[in-house]
Design an enzyme around this catalytic site. Structure first.
Site, PDB file in Angstrom:
ATOM      1  N   CYS A 179       0.867  -1.182   0.000  1.00  0.00           N
ATOM      2  CA  CYS A 179       0.000   0.000   0.000  1.00  0.00           C
ATOM      3  C   CYS A 179       0.903   1.232   0.000  1.00  0.00           C
ATOM      4  O   CYS A 179       2.118   1.113  -0.144  1.00  0.00           O
ATOM      5  CB  CYS A 179      -0.967  -0.014   1.190  1.00  0.00           C
ATOM      6  N   THR A 180       0.345   2.411   0.166  1.00  0.00           N
ATOM      7  CA  THR A 180       1.117   3.651  -0.009  1.00  0.00           C
ATOM      8  C   THR A 180       2.280   3.763   0.976  1.00  0.00           C
ATOM      9  O   THR A 180       3.430   3.941   0.591  1.00  0.00           O
ATOM     10  CB  THR A 180       0.199   4.878   0.133  1.00  0.00           C
TER      11      THR A 180
END
Length: 322
Positions: A179-180
Site C-alpha cells: 500500500c502507499t
C-alpha cells in the site's frame, strides 16, 4: 536548490491510553507549529501525513522522537514546493484503518513478514508469487506494480469480502501485498494469515519507501503513486516512466486526477485538461446538470453556455453510438 517545504508520512501501531485527550493535545501542538495535514489517532496508534517548512517539520519530528511511544517510528520525508494540505485535522478513530472486521486484527500480535524494497523486488518476480494491491481501485488505476492484482474495491473495508470471493487466485501461492505507506498492509496481511494463508509478506514502508530505495529505484512500478494530499500523485520509478492511467472520457493515456464537480458525487477521475473543460469536470449527465455543479460556478457559465456544451456532448455520444 533545496526545497523549503516537506511532506511527512508516518504511522505506528502502539497502545495509546486516553486517545481522545491525546488527539486534542496533538491538534493544538500541530497548529502551534503551523503544520497542515491529516492525522488519525486511536487506542491502537497513530497514522498521519503533514506538511510544513523544514524548520516546522524538524521540530515536529523531534517532538515525536522524544515520545517513547513514537521513538522508533519511521518517518518518510518528501521535499515539496509548498504546503500539501489546506487545513490541519487531528481526529480520533476507533481504529487506524477500517477493515470492518467483527474480530479486529492487532498488527502487534499478527502481521505478515516485512520485506525490504530489494527483497520485495526479487520476490515479486518469482512465478509462485501473487502480488495483491491493498489500495482502492482509483489508486491502482493511476499506478501499480507490474502484474499486481487489482481488487475491485472502492474502500479498504471491502477488501476482505473481495479476497474471500476470489481466494482461488491466492491458494498455494506466496502472497505479497503493498500500500502507499504500509499502514493498511500491517492489518491486511495479518488478516490474510488469520484466514489461513500461510506465506504472507508485505512491503515494509510501502510504495513511498520503495520509490526512494537507492538500489531498486522504483523498478517494476508502472505509473504514478496516488497520495491523499493536494499533489494527488507522485513519481515512483526512477528508471522508466510507463503511463498506465487512462482518461475517464476518452481512454487516452493520462495521469491527471480531478474530482467530479458535483459535490454530492465527488468521484475521482483521471482526465486531461481538455476533457475536464469539455465535460465540465463531471462524470455523468446527471452531475453536469446538478444545481450544485462547482465547475459551472467556478467558470461563471451561463445557462445558455451550459446547454451549448451539453448539446455538443450529446451529439458526439450519438455519433459514437452509431
Amino acid at each position: 536548490m533545496e526545497k523549503q517545504y516537506r511532506v511527512l508520512l508516518y504511522y505506528q501501531y502502539v497502545p495509546i491510553e486516553d486517545p481522545e485527550t491525546f488527539t486534542a493535545e496533538h491538534l493544538a501542538f500541530c497548529k502551534e507549529l503551523g503544520l497542515l495535514g491529516r492525522i488519525l489517532i486511536s487506542s491502537e496508534g497513530i497514522n498521519g501525513t503533514v506538511s510544513g517548512t523544514i524548520e516546522q517539520t524538524d521540530k515536529y519530528m523531534e517532538a515525536l522522537k522524544e515520545d517513547p511511544r513514537f521513538a522508533s517510528m519511521p518517518i518518510k520525508i518528501d521535499e515539496a514546493d509548498g504546503h500539501a494540505f489546506k487545513k490541519m485535522h487531528v481526529r480520533h478513530r476507533n481504529e487506524l484503518v477500517n477493515l470492518s472486521l467483527e474480530d479486529d486484527v492487532n498488527p502487534l500480535e499478527l502481521t505478515g513478514k516485512h520485506l525490504s524494497p530489494v527483497e520485495f523486488y526479487e520476490q515479486m518476480q518469482s512465478p509462485d508469487t501473487v502480488v495483491i494491491d491493498a489500495r482502492n481501485d482509483y489508486e491502482f488505476d493511476v499506478g501499480h506494480f507490474r502484474g499486481a492484482v487489482r481488487p475491485d474495491i472502492e474502500t479498504f473495508r471491502e477488501l476482505p469480502e473481495w479476497i474471500r470471493d476470489n481466494k482461488e487466485i491466492l491458494e498455494g501461492k506466496k502472497i505479497l501485498t503493498y500500500c502507499t505507506g504500509g499502514v493498511r498492509c500491517e492489518k491486511f496481511s495479518g488478516w490474510l494469515k488469520r484466514e489461513g494463508f500461510e506465506d504472507v509478506s508485505q512491503l515494509d514502508g510501502g510504495i513511498v519507501t520503495y520509490g526512494k530505495d537507492p538500489e531498486v529505484q522504483g523498478k517494476l512500478w508502472d505509473g504514478q503513486c496516488y497520495v491523499f494530499d493536494t499533489r494527488l500523485t507522485v513519481p515512483v520509478n526512477q528508471t522508466e516512466h510507463v503511463v498506465v492511467g487512462k482518461d475517464f472520457f476518452t481512454g487516452e493515456p493520462c495521469e491527471r486526477y480531478v474530482n467530479c464537480a458535483n459535490p454530492a458525487c465527488n468521484r475521482k477521475m483521471i482526465a486531461t485538461e481538455e476533457s475536464e473543460h469539455k465535460y465540465m469536470r463531471s462524470c455523468s449527465h446527471e452531475c453536469r446538470t446538478s444545481e450544485r455543479n462547482l465547475y459551472v460556478k467556478q467558470h461563471n457559465l451561463s445557462e445558455e453556455e451550459v446547454q451549448e456544451r451539453l448539446a455538443v456532448i450529446e451529439q458526439e455520444q450519438a455519433i459514437s453510438q452509431g
